[in-house]
Write an enzyme that holds these catalytic residues in place. Sequence first.
Site, PDB file in Angstrom:
ATOM      1  N   GLY A  31     -16.090 -73.128  19.068  1.00  0.00           N
ATOM      2  CA  GLY A  31     -15.044 -72.654  18.548  1.00  0.00           C
ATOM      3  C   GLY A  31     -14.289 -71.863  19.466  1.00  0.00           C
ATOM      4  N   ASN A  32     -13.309 -70.713  18.847  1.00  0.00           N
ATOM      5  CA  ASN A  32     -12.548 -70.051  19.842  1.00  0.00           C
ATOM      6  C   ASN A  32     -11.970 -71.155  20.669  1.00  0.00           C
ATOM      7  OD1 ASN A  32     -11.434 -67.586  20.855  1.00  0.00           O
ATOM      8  ND2 ASN A  32     -13.017 -66.960  22.116  1.00  0.00           N
ATOM      9  N   LEU A  33     -11.128 -72.074  20.371  1.00  0.00           N
ATOM     10  CA  LEU A  33     -10.642 -72.803  21.326  1.00  0.00           C
ATOM     11  C   LEU A  33      -9.468 -72.343  22.121  1.00  0.00           C
ATOM     12  CD1 LEU A  33     -10.371 -75.835  18.611  1.00  0.00           C
ATOM     13  CD2 LEU A  33     -12.330 -74.929  20.191  1.00  0.00           C
ATOM     14  N   HIS A  37     -10.220 -76.939  25.756  1.00  0.00           N
ATOM     15  CA  HIS A  37     -10.570 -77.726  24.779  1.00  0.00           C
ATOM     16  C   HIS A  37      -9.560 -78.811  24.325  1.00  0.00           C
ATOM     17  CE1 HIS A  37     -13.092 -73.969  24.011  1.00  0.00           C
ATOM     18  NE2 HIS A  37     -14.250 -74.902  24.025  1.00  0.00           N
ATOM     19  N   GLN A  61     -28.736 -70.902  21.738  1.00  0.00           N
ATOM     20  CA  GLN A  61     -28.535 -70.947  23.334  1.00  0.00           C
ATOM     21  C   GLN A  61     -28.261 -69.610  23.716  1.00  0.00           C
ATOM     22  OE1 GLN A  61     -25.453 -73.922  22.349  1.00  0.00           O
ATOM     23  NE2 GLN A  61     -24.213 -72.752  24.115  1.00  0.00           N
ATOM     24  N   GLY A 149     -16.240 -80.247  29.996  1.00  0.00           N
ATOM     25  CA  GLY A 149     -15.702 -79.589  31.005  1.00  0.00           C
ATOM     26  C   GLY A 149     -16.691 -79.276  32.238  1.00  0.00           C
ATOM     27  N   GLN A 155     -24.842 -77.291  33.267  1.00  0.00           N
ATOM     28  CA  GLN A 155     -24.777 -77.963  31.599  1.00  0.00           C
ATOM     29  C   GLN A 155     -24.520 -79.293  31.779  1.00  0.00           C
ATOM     30  OE1 GLN A 155     -23.253 -75.776  28.082  1.00  0.00           O
ATOM     31  NE2 GLN A 155     -21.648 -77.236  28.248  1.00  0.00           N
ATOM     32  N   LEU A 186     -10.417 -71.192  32.500  1.00  0.00           N
ATOM     33  CA  LEU A 186     -10.327 -70.979  31.155  1.00  0.00           C
ATOM     34  C   LEU A 186     -11.955 -70.908  30.533  1.00  0.00           C
ATOM     35  CD1 LEU A 186      -7.364 -72.929  29.729  1.00  0.00           C
ATOM     36  CD2 LEU A 186      -7.533 -70.730  30.306  1.00  0.00           C
ATOM     37  N   ARG A 189     -15.028 -66.688  26.877  1.00  0.00           N
ATOM     38  CA  ARG A 189     -15.587 -65.287  27.173  1.00  0.00           C
ATOM     39  C   ARG A 189     -14.596 -64.510  28.123  1.00  0.00           C
ATOM     40  NH1 ARG A 189     -21.144 -64.732  26.326  1.00  0.00           N
ATOM     41  NH2 ARG A 189     -22.090 -66.817  26.173  1.00  0.00           N
TER      42      ARG A 189
END
Length: 285
Positions: A31-33, A37, A61, A149, A155, A186, A189
């Site tokens: 979320g917090n797109l 995203h 995580q 991304g 990751q 982007l 955070r």
Amino acid sequence: MHIIKTIKVLYKEIKILKKSNKKIGLVPTMGNLHDGHIKLILLAKKYSDIIIVSIFINPMQFDNLSDLKNYPKTFMKDSIILKKYHVDILFFPHINEIYPNGIEHQTFVEVIKLSKILEGQSRPGHFRGVTTIITKLFNFIQPDFAFFGEKDYQQLLIIKILVKELNYMIKIISLPTIRLKNGLALSSRNNYLSSQENEIAPYLYKIIKKTCEKIIKEDDNIRPKIIHESKILLIKKGFSVDIFDIYDYKNLEHPSKKVKKVILLASVWLGNTRLIDNKKIILNY
């Protein structure tokens, strides 16, 4: 857009889609797109008939409970964005749906070697949490494609290994890092940054670029000096440096002299905010 909150309903929907031979693209998020995203969703549309976005703030995580507590929860704003870009399904499960027996009793999935180094060493258990939730999402959704991304490069590499070693028939497609005009990558955070920190943050990528330019031009034996000078510069700008070095692009080991494709990985703190970034380079031997 169909909003699904339970695994049972999701399974039924996926079964129907599979019978109709629809190609499914998955974009996993917390979320917090942001625009990064959105670019992933647009990329997914080029490959997929059906776009599924997941929003799940995965506690497994997070290595810091206050970080988990403070992570932005923006479901209404996110759902409006997803509808605007014609996402077909939003999977938005409750934590009890994903971890019915609690995290402490959860079977986990871990890519052992790569999860223990670099970011994994600084954030114990983080990548275990990532690979466990991604495995669950892959099992629930059975996508043909999954989109990630390149900013979170370690990751991305871990997920590619996961797919290969667990024999998933899923194509992982990556998107180059999306940046603001000032070069800042982007990230959700970035919301944590103060106005003063927002002015400092773009220097991270500027210093990464300058470092890469110097590494390409100079002899191999000068590289440690270049890295050291860049770390000092970051500290002078106000960053606390955790990771700043070049690694083999394929396995994140320190590159031998025969390796040409490398990546500069950076992980720093600016105030209370952790920022990560990277840049790929080809060495001239």
